[in-house]
Scaffold this motif. Structure first.
Motif, mmCIF file in Angstrom:
data_model
loop_
_atom_site.group_PDB
_atom_site.id
_atom_site.type_symbol
_atom_site.label_atom_id
_atom_site.label_comp_id
_atom_site.label_asym_id
_atom_site.label_seq_id
_atom_site.Cartn_x
_atom_site.Cartn_y
_atom_site.Cartn_z
ATOM 1 N N TRP A 224 2.288 -7.198 -7.094
ATOM 2 C CA TRP A 224 1.780 -6.229 -8.072
ATOM 3 C C TRP A 224 2.299 -4.887 -7.615
ATOM 4 O O TRP A 224 1.896 -4.357 -6.584
ATOM 5 C CB TRP A 224 0.248 -6.253 -8.108
ATOM 6 C CG TRP A 224 -0.308 -5.503 -9.271
ATOM 7 C CD1 TRP A 224 -0.434 -5.954 -10.550
ATOM 8 C CD2 TRP A 224 -0.790 -4.153 -9.285
ATOM 9 N NE1 TRP A 224 -0.970 -4.983 -11.353
ATOM 10 C CE2 TRP A 224 -1.204 -3.865 -10.603
ATOM 11 C CE3 TRP A 224 -0.932 -3.163 -8.324
ATOM 12 C CZ2 TRP A 224 -1.743 -2.644 -10.978
ATOM 13 C CZ3 TRP A 224 -1.463 -1.937 -8.690
ATOM 14 C CH2 TRP A 224 -1.862 -1.686 -10.016
ATOM 15 N N ASP A 225 3.211 -4.312 -8.399
ATOM 16 C CA ASP A 225 3.912 -3.109 -7.953
ATOM 17 C C ASP A 225 3.612 -1.890 -8.821
ATOM 18 O O ASP A 225 4.466 -1.037 -9.023
ATOM 19 C CB ASP A 225 5.410 -3.371 -7.897
ATOM 20 C CG ASP A 225 6.002 -3.733 -9.248
ATOM 21 O OD1 ASP A 225 5.242 -3.872 -10.231
ATOM 22 O OD2 ASP A 225 7.236 -3.885 -9.326
ATOM 23 N N ARG A 226 2.372 -1.785 -9.299
ATOM 24 C CA ARG A 226 2.015 -0.683 -10.193
ATOM 25 C C ARG A 226 0.985 0.270 -9.566
ATOM 26 O O ARG A 226 0.280 0.971 -10.278
ATOM 27 C CB ARG A 226 1.498 -1.257 -11.505
ATOM 28 C CG ARG A 226 2.596 -2.037 -12.230
ATOM 29 C CD ARG A 226 2.114 -2.682 -13.499
ATOM 30 N NE ARG A 226 1.435 -1.737 -14.353
ATOM 31 C CZ ARG A 226 0.493 -2.090 -15.223
ATOM 32 N NH1 ARG A 226 0.124 -3.349 -15.352
ATOM 33 N NH2 ARG A 226 -0.096 -1.184 -15.968
ATOM 34 N N LEU A 227 0.927 0.297 -8.252
ATOM 35 C CA LEU A 227 -0.035 1.147 -7.556
ATOM 36 C C LEU A 227 0.110 2.607 -7.985
ATOM 37 O O LEU A 227 -0.884 3.316 -8.153
ATOM 38 C CB LEU A 227 0.159 1.003 -6.047
ATOM 39 C CG LEU A 227 -0.907 1.587 -5.138
ATOM 40 C CD1 LEU A 227 -2.252 0.914 -5.381
ATOM 41 C CD2 LEU A 227 -0.494 1.418 -3.683
ATOM 42 N N ARG A 228 1.322 3.042 -8.209
ATOM 43 C CA ARG A 228 1.613 4.425 -8.600
ATOM 44 C C ARG A 228 0.926 4.796 -9.922
ATOM 45 O O ARG A 228 0.603 5.956 -10.156
ATOM 46 C CB ARG A 228 3.122 4.592 -8.726
ATOM 47 C CG ARG A 228 3.593 5.950 -9.148
ATOM 48 C CD ARG A 228 5.111 5.986 -9.310
ATOM 49 N NE ARG A 228 5.835 5.480 -8.158
ATOM 50 C CZ ARG A 228 6.123 6.197 -7.059
ATOM 51 N NH1 ARG A 228 5.729 7.438 -6.969
ATOM 52 N NH2 ARG A 228 6.796 5.658 -6.065
ATOM 53 N N ASN B 63 -7.664 4.496 -3.260
ATOM 54 C CA ASN B 63 -8.043 4.865 -4.620
ATOM 55 C C ASN B 63 -8.092 3.623 -5.529
ATOM 56 O O ASN B 63 -9.056 3.424 -6.276
ATOM 57 C CB ASN B 63 -7.039 5.893 -5.155
ATOM 58 C CG ASN B 63 -7.293 6.284 -6.582
ATOM 59 O OD1 ASN B 63 -8.317 6.857 -6.913
ATOM 60 N ND2 ASN B 63 -6.343 5.971 -7.439
ATOM 61 N N ALA B 64 -7.071 2.785 -5.469
ATOM 62 C CA ALA B 64 -7.033 1.573 -6.296
ATOM 63 C C ALA B 64 -8.185 0.634 -5.935
ATOM 64 O O ALA B 64 -8.818 0.036 -6.818
ATOM 65 C CB ALA B 64 -5.695 0.864 -6.137
ATOM 66 N N LEU B 65 -8.474 0.518 -4.643
ATOM 67 C CA LEU B 65 -9.591 -0.333 -4.213
ATOM 68 C C LEU B 65 -10.919 0.234 -4.708
ATOM 69 O O LEU B 65 -11.810 -0.525 -5.119
ATOM 70 C CB LEU B 65 -9.591 -0.483 -2.694
ATOM 71 C CG LEU B 65 -8.391 -1.214 -2.113
ATOM 72 C CD1 LEU B 65 -8.435 -1.169 -0.589
ATOM 73 C CD2 LEU B 65 -8.301 -2.634 -2.623
ATOM 74 N N ASP B 66 -11.054 1.548 -4.681
ATOM 75 C CA ASP B 66 -12.272 2.168 -5.212
ATOM 76 C C ASP B 66 -12.438 1.837 -6.693
ATOM 77 O O ASP B 66 -13.533 1.486 -7.135
ATOM 78 C CB ASP B 66 -12.247 3.687 -5.011
ATOM 79 C CG ASP B 66 -12.419 4.093 -3.552
ATOM 80 O OD1 ASP B 66 -12.887 3.271 -2.747
ATOM 81 O OD2 ASP B 66 -12.074 5.248 -3.225
ATOM 82 N N GLY C 160 0.787 -1.222 0.000
ATOM 83 C CA GLY C 160 0.000 0.000 0.000
ATOM 84 C C GLY C 160 0.817 1.269 0.000
ATOM 85 O O GLY C 160 0.265 2.354 0.007
ATOM 86 N N SER C 161 2.121 1.155 -0.025
ATOM 87 C CA SER C 161 3.003 2.317 -0.045
ATOM 88 C C SER C 161 3.621 2.461 -1.431
ATOM 89 O O SER C 161 3.932 1.470 -2.089
ATOM 90 C CB SER C 161 4.119 2.140 0.986
ATOM 91 O OG SER C 161 5.057 3.191 0.885
ATOM 92 N N LEU C 162 3.815 3.690 -1.860
ATOM 93 C CA LEU C 162 4.460 3.938 -3.146
ATOM 94 C C LEU C 162 5.985 3.955 -3.030
ATOM 95 O O LEU C 162 6.676 3.766 -4.025
ATOM 96 C CB LEU C 162 3.989 5.286 -3.710
ATOM 97 C CG LEU C 162 2.492 5.419 -3.967
ATOM 98 C CD1 LEU C 162 2.168 6.819 -4.483
ATOM 99 C CD2 LEU C 162 2.009 4.363 -4.930
ATOM 100 N N ARG C 163 6.496 4.154 -1.848
ATOM 101 C CA ARG C 163 7.946 4.282 -1.639
ATOM 102 C C ARG C 163 8.650 2.967 -1.934
ATOM 103 O O ARG C 163 8.274 1.919 -1.401
ATOM 104 C CB ARG C 163 8.203 4.719 -0.192
ATOM 105 C CG ARG C 163 9.627 5.113 0.100
ATOM 106 C CD ARG C 163 9.714 5.757 1.478
ATOM 107 N NE ARG C 163 9.402 4.844 2.544
ATOM 108 C CZ ARG C 163 10.303 4.083 3.171
ATOM 109 N NH1 ARG C 163 11.567 4.125 2.821
ATOM 110 N NH2 ARG C 163 9.927 3.294 4.154
ATOM 111 N N SER C 164 9.655 2.998 -2.787
ATOM 112 C CA SER C 164 10.350 1.766 -3.179
ATOM 113 C C SER C 164 10.992 1.076 -1.984
ATOM 114 O O SER C 164 11.049 -0.153 -1.939
ATOM 115 C CB SER C 164 11.394 2.056 -4.256
ATOM 116 O OG SER C 164 12.362 2.962 -3.776
ATOM 117 N N GLY C 165 11.457 1.825 -1.006
ATOM 118 C CA GLY C 165 12.093 1.236 0.169
ATOM 119 C C GLY C 165 11.159 1.104 1.361
ATOM 120 O O GLY C 165 11.614 1.071 2.504
#
Length: 183
Positions: A36-40, A87-90, A8-13
């Motif tokens: 799945w790493d495309r949340l951004r 937002n993605a869940l919506d 749920g975080s966009l930060r790579s680290g």
């Protein structure tokens, strides 16, 4: 069993991304965790665009539908779910929450934060949202406090908690299969 992992975080680290990677290495035999790493890439939810189904949203829907189960690792921002995750869940719950890809899908919620409570409020809010979406949220509690101090190679307590989450998911997947065959 194929499990989709979403940080749920966009930060790579981020600590939650690290928690997913730790989960992948702790997964019992026969369980594959795919992140799945495309949340951004998911655009802001807009009802006017609902029928267009932007590619990242369509890809996320497909990834959820193709997985046997889902693990979501959430941080806590201002006492709740990060905006981009919500937002993605919506997006994936629209236009009909009762037919979305989370309907009947086994989901485990895990969380990590640098604070004392491990993002427990965000976890609770996320469980509520997923329940409204029709997900079968497993009854496990993994809220990793002081995450910046916990990703030691030899944290057996953490690895056990992650394996327990996978076992709960596997039980839900088996129950789904049993109910499907019985119907």
């Amino acid at each position: 069993m194929k499990v989709l992992g979403i940080a749920g975080s966009l930060r790579s680290g981020s600590h939650n991304r690290e928690l997913l990677r730790r989960a992948a290495s702790a997964a019992p035999a026969g369980i594959e965790l795919v992140e799945w790493d495309r949340l951004r890439e998911v655009p802001p939810y807009d009802t006017d665009l609902e029928d267009s189904d932007p590619k990242p949203v369509a890809d996320l829907r497909r990834a959820i539908a193709e997985a046997d189960a889902v693990v979501i690792a959430t941080p806590e921002y201002n006492g709740s779910i990060p905006g981009q995750l919500k937002n993605a869940l919506d997006w994936v719950s629209r236009p009909d929450v009762h037919r979305g890809p989370f309907r009947g899908k086994p989901v485990a919620v895990v969380s990590a934060s640098t604070g004392m409570f491990g993002a427990m409020w965000a976890s609770a809010d996320l469980r509520k949202v997923l329940g409204i979406m029709g997900a079968r949220v497993v009854d496990n509690e993994l809220a990793l406090a002081k995450a910046h101090e916990r990703f030691d190679e030899h944290d057996e307590e953490l690895d056990t908690a992650l394996r327990d989450a996978f076992e709960a998911l596997a039980a839900e997947v088996a129950e789904n299969a049993r109910l499907t065959h019985a119907a």
